[in-house]
Write an enzyme that holds these catalytic residues in place. Structure first.
Site, PDB file in Angstrom:
ATOM      1  N   LYS A  62       0.810  -1.218   0.000  1.00 15.21           N
ATOM      2  CA  LYS A  62       0.000   0.000   0.000  1.00 15.21           C
ATOM      3  C   LYS A  62       0.848   1.275   0.000  1.00 15.21           C
ATOM      4  O   LYS A  62       0.411   2.311  -0.508  1.00 15.21           O
ATOM      5  CB  LYS A  62      -0.960   0.007   1.201  1.00 15.21           C
ATOM      6  CG  LYS A  62      -2.082  -1.007   1.075  1.00 15.21           C
ATOM      7  CD  LYS A  62      -3.104  -0.846   2.188  1.00 15.21           C
ATOM      8  CE  LYS A  62      -4.250  -1.824   2.014  1.00 15.21           C
ATOM      9  NZ  LYS A  62      -5.322  -1.622   3.024  1.00 15.21           N
ATOM     10  N   ASP A 108     -10.133   2.751   1.370  1.00 13.51           N
ATOM     11  CA  ASP A 108     -10.268   2.204   2.720  1.00 13.51           C
ATOM     12  C   ASP A 108     -10.892   3.238   3.650  1.00 13.51           C
ATOM     13  O   ASP A 108     -11.653   2.894   4.557  1.00 13.51           O
ATOM     14  CB  ASP A 108      -8.909   1.781   3.277  1.00 13.51           C
ATOM     15  CG  ASP A 108      -8.418   0.459   2.703  1.00 13.51           C
ATOM     16  OD1 ASP A 108      -9.258  -0.351   2.264  1.00 13.51           O
ATOM     17  OD2 ASP A 108      -7.190   0.233   2.709  1.00 13.51           O
ATOM     18  N   ASP A 158       2.343   5.180  23.863  1.00 14.44           N
ATOM     19  CA  ASP A 158       1.019   4.563  23.715  1.00 14.44           C
ATOM     20  C   ASP A 158       1.163   3.128  23.222  1.00 14.44           C
ATOM     21  O   ASP A 158       0.811   2.789  22.091  1.00 14.44           O
ATOM     22  CB  ASP A 158       0.161   5.396  22.758  1.00 14.44           C
ATOM     23  CG  ASP A 158      -0.214   6.737  23.345  1.00 14.44           C
ATOM     24  OD1 ASP A 158      -0.591   6.781  24.525  1.00 14.44           O
ATOM     25  OD2 ASP A 158      -0.123   7.735  22.611  1.00 14.44           O
ATOM     26  N   GLY A 204     -14.877  -6.532   9.947  1.00 13.92           N
ATOM     27  CA  GLY A 204     -14.719  -5.580   8.856  1.00 13.92           C
ATOM     28  C   GLY A 204     -15.329  -5.917   7.519  1.00 13.92           C
ATOM     29  O   GLY A 204     -14.909  -5.346   6.509  1.00 13.92           O
TER      30      GLY A 204
END
Length: 444
Positions: free
Chosen positions: A83, A120, A179, A251
């Site tokens: 991608k 997407d 994170d 999804g």
């Protein structure tokens, strides 16, 4: 053990090389470009959208540039791991592709130029809006609120972009940095939505989850879970959410939504938006397993074979699959190694078949005695109980029924069958009649 299954082979594309184009010279009209395409439902989706023929194009990294620049194609979807790699090969990039730093759709323009886009973003935005409207009162429920996005790859960028467009505050959780996964409950206890944008839990490595149920349970404001993975239907993280009473969805709608938008770009026309939900429903029906449970002697195997004949699916008798895998039947294993060892082995067989698609699985009567088996069934299936009167059950050839007695087994198991079942079918007296009723109830 099996019957011919045209639907399963068509939908799952499970056989290696089935429908795939290798190398960089074979012309295609539309297709999916990636490196290893073990399974994909995109050809079936694009057939319904009108962007067909649609093929799976597997390329090695050294073939990518020549194929994108010089190959004979009109439109391509791009998946892992290319991608980002295709971006410098494009003559122009859409605003979405530039913003996200990833391309999942290539368009060959009339003058031969290569345009990169990212649908997407549209696909996840479609899924997000519908989920919030169904379960959270609308997109305003996430506006200004923390939403955790697990993973930092190409899918994550689309998820983050859609969340930002909805006014949410996405936080990307990755394996490194402040994170990270260990910090979720400490740093982000106010999260209202968790989205898995990693491939963890994707077929065939399922059910698996990037976070455990305890982590989700420790988020007091959490209102829902989404997963960009579409196969299985209920991924590991979705199953964990269900255990906690939280709404969840994987999804498939994102997959169909992005395909719908890609097809519009390739064909240069507006397509009915209703196609997204229509195709999604069709795929769910075709790919969802039918899993038959019930007392020993209730007719699960015979019903399964009749249902296979009615629907063109493959019927699997898990007791027979067990014997073929381990070289011995249930009675022999129980006598030699004990019931607990048999149950562990039975779970392995169920795990293998339960993650597949479009099958009819007839389970042994004691499959409900191991709680972990329920998730193995539900990840990709509808559980159907065959409810036959106890006085019609036979113990012939059934070692536990003989040893304990049918009534004793029924007292132990009947509550489990009923609690596990999505559908309960009262036996009609014939396997064919039971199968016809299941077909009617499930819309097969």
């Amino acid at each position: 053990m099996t019957t011919t299954n045209a639907q399963e082979s068509e939908i799952r594309l499970a056989a290696a090389g089935d429908g795939k184009t290798k190398g960089n010279r074979t012309p295609v009209r539309y297709g999916l470009l990636g490196r290893t395409l073990g399974h994909s439902w995109s050809p079936q989706i694009h057939q319904r959208l009108g962007s067909a023929p649609y093929e799976l194009v597997e390329l090695e990294p050294n073939e990518l540039a020549d194929y994108v620049r010089e190959g004979h194609w009109e439109g391509l979807n791009v998946t892992i791991p290319y991608k980002r790699d295709v971006m410098p090969l494009c003559d122009e990039l859409s605003a979405a592709a530039q913003r996200l730093g990833a391309v999942n759709t290539l368009i060959r323009t009339e003058d031969g130029r290569v345009r990169g886009d990212n649908t997407d973003l549209y696909g996840f935005a479609w899924l997000l809006r519908r989920f919030c409207e169904r379960h959270m009162g609308g997109l305003e429920a996430i506006a200004g609120r923390t939403c955790l996005v697990l993973g930092s790859g190409g899918a994550s960028r689309a998820v983050v972009g859609a969340l930002e467009n909805a006014g949410a505050k996405p936080v990307v959780i990755s394996r490194t940095g402040e994170d990270d996964y260990a910090s979720i409950t400490e740093r982000h206890a106010g999260a209202v939505l968790v989205v898995n944008a990693t491939p963890v839990g994707m077929y065939p490595s399922c059910p698996a989850s990037p976070v455990d149920e305890a982590t989700l349970a420790a988020l007091p404001l959490l209102r829902g879970v989404l997963d960009a993975v579409y196969n299985p239907e209920r991924t590991g993280i979705c199953l964990a959410a269900e255990h906690l009473g939280l709404p969840s969805e994987s999804g498939l709608a994102m997959l169909v939504g992005q395909a719908w938008r890609s097809s519009e770009l390739w064909q240069g026309t507006d397509l009915p938006l209703e196609l997204v939900e229509s195709i999604e429903r069709e795929l769910r029906t075709l790919t969802r397993n039918v899993i038959l449970i019930g007392m020993p002697g209730s007719g699960k195997t015979s019903c399964g074979h009749c249902l296979a004949e009615l629907t063109g699916r493959t019927a699997i008798d898990l007791d027979q699959a067990f014997a073929e895998r381990f070289g011995a039947g249930a009675g022999e294993v129980i006598e030699r190694e004990g019931e607990e060892a048999f149950r562990r082995m039975e779970t392995k067989v169920l795990a293998d078949y339960g993650k597949r698609s479009g099958l009819i699985l007839s389970c042994g009567g004691g499959v409900v005695t191991r709680p972990e088996n329920l998730d193995l069934m539900r990840q990709n299936g509808t559980v159907v109980m065959l409810d036959r009167p106890i006085d019609q059950l036979s113990s012939k050839g059934r070692p536990l029924s003989r040893a304990r007695g049918v009534k004793a087994l029924a007292e132990e198991r009947m509550p489990l069958y009923r609690s596990w079942a999505d559908v309960i079918v009262g036996c009609t007296g014939s396997a064919r009649g039971d199968a016809e009723e299941i077909r009617r109830l499930l819309g097969l």
